[in-house]
Design an enzyme around this catalytic site. Structure first.
Site, mmCIF file in Angstrom:
data_model
loop_
_atom_site.group_PDB
_atom_site.id
_atom_site.type_symbol
_atom_site.label_atom_id
_atom_site.label_comp_id
_atom_site.label_asym_id
_atom_site.label_seq_id
_atom_site.Cartn_x
_atom_site.Cartn_y
_atom_site.Cartn_z
ATOM 1 N N LYS A 1 72.346 33.559 84.234
ATOM 2 C CA LYS A 1 71.550 32.860 83.210
ATOM 3 C C LYS A 1 70.384 33.754 82.830
ATOM 4 C CE LYS A 1 68.438 29.477 84.379
ATOM 5 N NZ LYS A 1 67.186 30.064 83.874
ATOM 6 N N ASP B 1 70.166 33.874 88.437
ATOM 7 C CA ASP B 1 69.156 33.851 87.373
ATOM 8 C C ASP B 1 68.563 35.245 87.216
ATOM 9 O OD1 ASP B 1 67.733 32.513 85.469
ATOM 10 O OD2 ASP B 1 66.271 31.628 86.852
ATOM 11 N N ASP C 1 65.070 31.930 89.476
ATOM 12 C CA ASP C 1 63.935 32.796 89.823
ATOM 13 C C ASP C 1 62.719 31.931 90.179
ATOM 14 O OD1 ASP C 1 63.300 31.924 87.284
ATOM 15 O OD2 ASP C 1 62.737 33.897 86.514
ATOM 16 N N SER C 2 62.877 30.608 90.076
ATOM 17 C CA SER C 2 61.858 29.691 90.604
ATOM 18 C C SER C 2 61.702 29.892 92.114
ATOM 19 C CB SER C 2 62.224 28.235 90.307
ATOM 20 O OG SER C 2 63.558 27.955 90.662
ATOM 21 N N GLU D 1 66.735 33.895 80.075
ATOM 22 C CA GLU D 1 65.832 33.104 79.225
ATOM 23 C C GLU D 1 65.666 33.735 77.852
ATOM 24 O OE1 GLU D 1 62.045 32.519 81.128
ATOM 25 O OE2 GLU D 1 62.965 31.722 82.956
ATOM 26 N N GLU E 1 65.083 23.443 78.429
ATOM 27 C CA GLU E 1 64.023 23.001 79.347
ATOM 28 C C GLU E 1 62.839 22.421 78.582
ATOM 29 O OE1 GLU E 1 62.811 25.857 82.324
ATOM 30 O OE2 GLU E 1 61.153 24.573 83.003
#
Ligand code: KIV
Length: 283
Positions: A116, A86, A47-48, A118, A185
């Site tokens: 993925k 993501d 999602d970056s 978070e 991270e």
């Protein structure tokens, strides 16, 4: 020559054999093509993309639809590479049911190999439900950009004994919930090393040092394209940003002064047709 796509078991074997897995983000067809040619083990449609493609200041505005579109393009560019979608902000936080449905969208619409998400202990019920739905889930702890407001910004995590213990507890909870791998991270290498020792699943690093089972980097950082900021853990392997500006400047200069285009870049009329055309037009 096409290679065999990695499976979760290949990734596990790499860990057990002490070999590093290497992966990178990709958001579009051509980057995915080059990454596959370069032999990346995995690709993350992060999602970056909110920052790297859309120019947002963070990842919060990114939608499921955007992530699906970009994952589809990456899948087409890298048909033989393990692709991870993501989960963007609010695609899994509201309820377990929404989390499963959105994880399923990535698989049905973009044919990803895994997703993925978070967060640590607080997203374990989502991880368990997605895994129970037959999908591969990767956890992501340490600095978690979607909740960076709670973390005081894009800051390293786990630098004190107390906070490091919290990160380690998150890691263990994620494995117990059924994740097939974990991304850590922006934590000190020693903390990532402890996590790697404690977990049976592969533990990957982005900014968490050399003790991990493999490394992830953001493609726009590696290529030197992303200009807004450079985290401490980034190593730029190219300066494509500068090279791109230079190429655009050269093109603009040549187009303005008539050096481009030339004969070499022009289509020829069929022999004799130009004089016919001129006659037609003068009638
Ligand atoms: O979106 C992304 O690229 C990520 C990395 C920052 C780990 O999640």
């Amino acid at each position: 020559m096409s290679k065999n796509k990695m499976t979760r078991f290949d990734l596990l074997k790499l860990k057990r054999d002490g070999q590093k897995a290497v992966w990178i983000t990709a958001y579009d067809y051509w980057t995915a093509t080059f990454a596959e040619q370069a032999g990346m083990d995995m690709l993350l449609v992060g999602d970056s993309l909110g920052m790297c493609i859309y120019g947002y200041s963070g990842t919060i505005p990114v939608t499921m639809d955007q992530c699906i579109w970009h994952s589809e393009a990456v899948r087409r560019g890298a048909p033989n590479t393990f692709v991870i979608g993501d989960m963007p902000f609010l695609s899994y936080q509201v309820s377990v049911e929404e989390a499963v449905r959105n994880a399923g969208r990535f698989h049905k619409e973009a044919a990803v190999d895994a997703i993925k998400l978070e967060g640590g202990r607080r997203v374990c019920s989502q991880i368990q439900a997605i895994a129970d739905g037959g999908m591969l889930v990767m956890g992501h702890i340490g600095l978690t950009p979607q909740s960076s407001g709670q973390q005081g910004g894009f800051k390293a995590q786990g630098r004190t004994a107390e906070t490091a213990r919290g990160v380690i507890e998150d890691a263990m909870a994620i494995e117990a919930a059924g994740a097939f791998a974990l991304l850590v991270e922006a934590v000190p290498p020693e903390v990532c090393g402890i996590i790697r020792e404690k977990l049976g699943i592969p533990v990957y690093s982005i900014g968490a040092g050399w003790e991990a089972d493999g490394q992830l980097m953001i493609c726009s950082d590696v290529l030197g394209i992303f200009q807004a900021f450079t985290p401490k853990f980034v190593k730029k392997y190219e300066s494509l940003g500068q090279k791109t500006v230079h190429a655009f400047q050269q093109y603009a200069q040549e187009a303005r002064n008539g050096q481009f285009p030339t004969e070499e870049h022009a289509y020829k009329m069929v022999e004799g047709e130009l004089s016919k055309l001129k006659n037609m037009l003068s009638e």
